[in-house]
Write a protein that holds these residues in place. Structure first.
Motif, PDB file in Angstrom:
ATOM      1  N   ILE A   5      61.254   1.996  94.076  1.00 58.21           N
ATOM      2  CA  ILE A   5      60.448   3.210  93.979  1.00 58.21           C
ATOM      3  C   ILE A   5      59.690   3.182  92.658  1.00 58.21           C
ATOM      4  O   ILE A   5      60.293   2.966  91.607  1.00 58.21           O
ATOM      5  N   SER A   6      58.376   3.384  92.730  1.00 53.74           N
ATOM      6  CA  SER A   6      57.581   3.445  91.507  1.00 53.74           C
ATOM      7  C   SER A   6      56.621   4.621  91.589  1.00 53.74           C
ATOM      8  O   SER A   6      56.316   5.117  92.670  1.00 53.74           O
ATOM      9  N   GLY A   7      56.165   5.059  90.433  1.00 58.58           N
ATOM     10  CA  GLY A   7      55.259   6.194  90.384  1.00 58.58           C
ATOM     11  C   GLY A   7      54.042   5.882  89.545  1.00 58.58           C
ATOM     12  O   GLY A   7      54.155   5.232  88.508  1.00 58.58           O
ATOM     13  N   HIS A   8      52.889   6.299  90.008  1.00 58.80           N
ATOM     14  CA  HIS A   8      51.640   6.172  89.266  1.00 58.80           C
ATOM     15  C   HIS A   8      51.250   7.562  88.786  1.00 58.80           C
ATOM     16  O   HIS A   8      51.050   8.462  89.591  1.00 58.80           O
ATOM     17  N   GLN A   9      51.152   7.713  87.464  1.00 55.71           N
ATOM     18  CA  GLN A   9      50.838   9.008  86.846  1.00 55.71           C
ATOM     19  C   GLN A   9      51.855  10.065  87.275  1.00 55.71           C
ATOM     20  O   GLN A   9      51.517  11.231  87.467  1.00 55.71           O
ATOM     21  N   LEU A  10      53.104   9.629  87.438  1.00 55.53           N
ATOM     22  CA  LEU A  10      54.159  10.490  87.933  1.00 55.53           C
ATOM     23  C   LEU A  10      55.493   9.909  87.501  1.00 55.53           C
ATOM     24  O   LEU A  10      55.716   8.703  87.641  1.00 55.53           O
ATOM     25  N   GLU A  11      56.361  10.739  86.968  1.00 57.66           N
ATOM     26  CA  GLU A  11      57.701  10.282  86.608  1.00 57.66           C
ATOM     27  C   GLU A  11      58.605  10.430  87.823  1.00 57.66           C
ATOM     28  O   GLU A  11      58.701  11.507  88.420  1.00 57.66           O
ATOM     29  N   VAL A  12      59.263   9.340  88.194  1.00 60.14           N
ATOM     30  CA  VAL A  12      60.160   9.357  89.343  1.00 60.14           C
ATOM     31  C   VAL A  12      61.536   9.801  88.842  1.00 60.14           C
ATOM     32  O   VAL A  12      62.238   9.047  88.177  1.00 60.14           O
ATOM     33  N   ARG A  17      64.470  10.081  93.631  1.00 57.95           N
ATOM     34  CA  ARG A  17      65.072   8.818  94.088  1.00 57.95           C
ATOM     35  C   ARG A  17      66.128   9.071  95.158  1.00 57.95           C
ATOM     36  O   ARG A  17      66.167   8.387  96.181  1.00 57.95           O
ATOM     37  N   ALA A  18      66.960  10.073  94.939  1.00 54.18           N
ATOM     38  CA  ALA A  18      68.014  10.388  95.905  1.00 54.18           C
ATOM     39  C   ALA A  18      67.414  10.851  97.234  1.00 54.18           C
ATOM     40  O   ALA A  18      67.885  10.451  98.309  1.00 54.18           O
ATOM     41  N   TYR A  19      66.361  11.662  97.170  1.00 54.43           N
ATOM     42  CA  TYR A  19      65.718  12.162  98.388  1.00 54.43           C
ATOM     43  C   TYR A  19      65.088  11.013  99.178  1.00 54.43           C
ATOM     44  O   TYR A  19      65.246  10.931 100.395  1.00 54.43           O
ATOM     45  N   VAL A  20      64.404  10.120  98.482  1.00 53.40           N
ATOM     46  CA  VAL A  20      63.779   8.972  99.151  1.00 53.40           C
ATOM     47  C   VAL A  20      64.851   8.081  99.778  1.00 53.40           C
ATOM     48  O   VAL A  20      64.724   7.645 100.925  1.00 53.40           O
ATOM     49  N   SER A  21      65.914   7.808  99.032  1.00 56.23           N
ATOM     50  CA  SER A  21      66.987   6.958  99.566  1.00 56.23           C
ATOM     51  C   SER A  21      67.622   7.579 100.808  1.00 56.23           C
ATOM     52  O   SER A  21      67.909   6.881 101.787  1.00 56.23           O
ATOM     53  N   GLU A  22      67.826   8.892 100.774  1.00 51.95           N
ATOM     54  CA  GLU A  22      68.404   9.586 101.922  1.00 51.95           C
ATOM     55  C   GLU A  22      67.489   9.478 103.142  1.00 51.95           C
ATOM     56  O   GLU A  22      67.933   9.179 104.253  1.00 51.95           O
ATOM     57  N   LYS A  23      66.191   9.692 102.941  1.00 47.79           N
ATOM     58  CA  LYS A  23      65.238   9.636 104.054  1.00 47.79           C
ATOM     59  C   LYS A  23      65.110   8.223 104.620  1.00 47.79           C
ATOM     60  O   LYS A  23      65.009   8.046 105.837  1.00 47.79           O
ATOM     61  N   PHE A  24      65.107   7.223 103.754  1.00 43.30           N
ATOM     62  CA  PHE A  24      64.953   5.859 104.238  1.00 43.30           C
ATOM     63  C   PHE A  24      66.230   5.324 104.869  1.00 43.30           C
ATOM     64  O   PHE A  24      66.171   4.418 105.700  1.00 43.30           O
ATOM     65  N   SER A  25      67.377   5.872 104.521  1.00 45.31           N
ATOM     66  CA  SER A  25      68.606   5.470 105.200  1.00 45.31           C
ATOM     67  C   SER A  25      68.575   5.922 106.656  1.00 45.31           C
ATOM     68  O   SER A  25      69.174   5.289 107.524  1.00 45.31           O
ATOM     69  N   ARG A  26      67.845   7.020 106.932  1.00 44.82           N
ATOM     70  CA  ARG A  26      67.678   7.474 108.313  1.00 44.82           C
ATOM     71  C   ARG A  26      66.912   6.444 109.144  1.00 44.82           C
ATOM     72  O   ARG A  26      67.181   6.256 110.324  1.00 44.82           O
ATOM     73  N   GLN A  38      59.255  -0.898  99.624  1.00 46.22           N
ATOM     74  CA  GLN A  38      58.483  -0.633  98.404  1.00 46.22           C
ATOM     75  C   GLN A  38      57.812   0.723  98.576  1.00 46.22           C
ATOM     76  O   GLN A  38      56.986   0.893  99.472  1.00 46.22           O
ATOM     77  N   VAL A  39      58.177   1.687  97.731  1.00 48.02           N
ATOM     78  CA  VAL A  39      57.622   3.035  97.803  1.00 48.02           C
ATOM     79  C   VAL A  39      56.823   3.298  96.530  1.00 48.02           C
ATOM     80  O   VAL A  39      57.326   3.082  95.430  1.00 48.02           O
ATOM     81  N   ILE A  40      55.586   3.752  96.690  1.00 44.83           N
ATOM     82  CA  ILE A  40      54.731   4.088  95.547  1.00 44.83           C
ATOM     83  C   ILE A  40      54.300   5.543  95.699  1.00 44.83           C
ATOM     84  O   ILE A  40      53.719   5.928  96.705  1.00 44.83           O
ATOM     85  N   MET A  41      54.605   6.339  94.677  1.00 45.51           N
ATOM     86  CA  MET A  41      54.219   7.755  94.655  1.00 45.51           C
ATOM     87  C   MET A  41      53.144   7.939  93.605  1.00 45.51           C
ATOM     88  O   MET A  41      53.215   7.353  92.527  1.00 45.51           O
ATOM     89  N   SER A  42      52.145   8.758  93.925  1.00 44.37           N
ATOM     90  CA  SER A  42      51.076   9.003  92.961  1.00 44.37           C
ATOM     91  C   SER A  42      50.549  10.425  93.112  1.00 44.37           C
ATOM     92  O   SER A  42      50.808  11.095  94.109  1.00 44.37           O
ATOM     93  N   VAL A  43      49.808  10.850  92.096  1.00 48.34           N
ATOM     94  CA  VAL A  43      49.211  12.178  92.094  1.00 48.34           C
ATOM     95  C   VAL A  43      47.719  12.013  91.888  1.00 48.34           C
ATOM     96  O   VAL A  43      47.280  11.321  90.971  1.00 48.34           O
TER      97      VAL A  43
END
Length: 105
Positions: A5-12, A17-26, A38-43
Motif C-alpha cells: 500500500i502506498s500513498g501519493h500526497q497522502l499519509e497511509v 492499512r487495516a481497512y484495505v487488508s480486511e477488504k482485500f482478504s474478502r 499493489q494499492v496506490i491511494m492519492s488525493v
C-alpha cells in the motif's frame, strides 16, 4: 497474498492499512490464487482516488475508483475487483471444460 500500500500526497495510516487488508482478504475468498496486490491511494483536489493491481496466476487484474470519501473509494474498488475476479475465474473454468470461443464455432 502480499499487499503493498502506498500513498501519493497522502499519509497511509494504520487504520487505512487495516481497512484495505480486511477488504482485500474478502477477495481471496472468491479467488485464492492472488499472489501480490499493489494499492496506490492519492488525493486530487476533493477526489480521493484508489487504484489496485492484482497479480494472479494467469495474469493481472487492474481497477481504479474515486470518491469524495477514501473509505467509500476503497469499497468501490474492491467491488470492481471482485466482479473482475469472478469473471476471470468463470473464463478459466469455461476454458478448462472446453466451452471457450473456439469450441463454439
Amino acid at each position: 497474498m502480499q499487499v503493498n500500500i502506498s500513498g501519493h500526497q497522502l499519509e497511509v495510516t494504520e487504520p487505512l492499512r487495516a481497512y484495505v487488508s480486511e477488504k482485500f482478504s474478502r477477495l481471496e475468498r472468491h479467488f485464492d490464487r492472488i499472489t501480490q496486490v499493489q494499492v496506490i491511494m492519492s488525493v486530487e483536489k476533493l477526489r480521493q482516488k484508489v487504484e489496485a493491481t492484482l497479480h494472479i496466476a494467469g495474469g493481472e487484474v487492474q481497477a481504479h475508483a474515486d470518491h469524495e470519501d477514501l473509505y467509500a473509494a476503497i469499497d468501490l474498488l474492491t467491488d470492481k475487483l471482485d466482479r473482475q475476479l469472478i469473471k476471470f475465474k468463470e473464463k478459466q473454468i469455461d476454458r478448462l471444460h472446453g466451452h471457450g470461443p473456439a469450441a463454439r464455432g
